[in-house]
Design a protein around this motif. Structure first.
Motif, PDB file in Angstrom:
ATOM      1  N   SER A   1       0.815  -1.215   0.000  1.00 36.35           N
ATOM      2  CA  SER A   1       0.000   0.000   0.000  1.00 36.35           C
ATOM      3  C   SER A   1       0.850   1.266   0.000  1.00 36.35           C
TER       4      SER A   1
ATOM      5  N   VAL B   1       3.489   1.696  -1.847  1.00 35.80           N
ATOM      6  CA  VAL B   1       4.134   1.854  -3.154  1.00 35.80           C
ATOM      7  C   VAL B   1       3.182   2.560  -4.118  1.00 35.80           C
ATOM      8  N   ASP B   2       3.734   3.524  -4.819  1.00 33.76           N
ATOM      9  CA  ASP B   2       2.964   4.272  -5.819  1.00 33.76           C
ATOM     10  C   ASP B   2       2.591   3.338  -6.969  1.00 33.76           C
ATOM     11  N   PRO B   3       1.285   3.177  -7.234  1.00 34.54           N
ATOM     12  CA  PRO B   3       0.882   2.276  -8.323  1.00 34.54           C
ATOM     13  C   PRO B   3       1.363   2.736  -9.699  1.00 34.54           C
ATOM     14  N   ASP B   4       1.694   4.001  -9.827  1.00 39.14           N
ATOM     15  CA  ASP B   4       2.203   4.523 -11.097  1.00 39.14           C
ATOM     16  C   ASP B   4       3.710   4.742 -11.040  1.00 39.14           C
ATOM     17  N   GLY B   5       4.377   4.033 -10.127  1.00 41.08           N
ATOM     18  CA  GLY B   5       5.812   4.201  -9.928  1.00 41.08           C
ATOM     19  C   GLY B   5       6.640   3.467 -10.958  1.00 41.08           C
TER      20      GLY B   5
ATOM     21  N   GLN C   1       9.192  -0.512  -8.364  1.00 40.57           N
ATOM     22  CA  GLN C   1       8.111  -0.271  -7.403  1.00 40.57           C
ATOM     23  C   GLN C   1       6.897  -1.128  -7.731  1.00 40.57           C
ATOM     24  N   GLU C   2       6.611  -1.293  -8.995  1.00 38.14           N
ATOM     25  CA  GLU C   2       5.488  -2.143  -9.405  1.00 38.14           C
ATOM     26  C   GLU C   2       5.741  -3.592  -9.002  1.00 38.14           C
TER      27      GLU C   2
ATOM     28  N   ARG D   1       5.102  -3.890  -5.327  1.00 33.58           N
ATOM     29  CA  ARG D   1       3.661  -3.860  -5.071  1.00 33.58           C
ATOM     30  C   ARG D   1       3.003  -5.194  -5.435  1.00 33.58           C
TER      31      ARG D   1
END
Length: 127
Positions: A36, A38-42, A46-47, A50
């Motif tokens: 939660s 982690v930026d979903p658009d990272g 990062q993806e 996630r």
């Protein structure tokens, strides 16, 4: 085998089963929390963090549910539990490895390793 021996084995089985379920719960919580953050658009990395965190949380949650079910364990049930534990252990170790590369994810990585160890310990009691 004496009655005391079989009673001790049953107690160890139940203790290891509970410890494994508890470790799975802790791991699921830690992984969901880490995912939660982690930026979903990272970035691609990062993806990956996630996705692995979400997968690990789902697998650990499912394993906890399986371990919480009561009832006799015939050969088929034991085999299914063993496969679930193997899958959980593998996913947890993969997730820990990914978390190791991510800043501030040490606690989640440790929760994954603890869960993998608890799964291994419980599998040992299955025989």
């Amino acid at each position: 085998m004496t009655s005391t021996t079989s009673q001790q084995e049953l107690v160890r089985f139940l203790e290891d089963r509970f410890a494994c379920a508890q470790a799975c719960t802790e791991c699921a919580r830690a992984c969901a929390l880490r995912a939660s953050f982690v930026d979903p658009d990272g970035t691609t990395e990062q993806e990956l963090v996630r996705r692995k965190g979400i997968l690990c949380a789902e697998v650990c949650d499912a394993t906890c549910r399986v371990l919480s079910e009561q009832g006799p364990m015939d050969e088929d049930a034991e085999s299914a539990v063993r496969m679930q534990l193997e899958w959980t252990r593998t996913v947890c170790l993969e997730c820990a490895h990914v978390f190791d590369k991510h800043p501030d994810a040490e606690d989640a990585a440790q929760a994954c390793r603890d869960c993998a160890r608890a799964c291994s310990d419980f599998m040992a009691t299955l025989g």
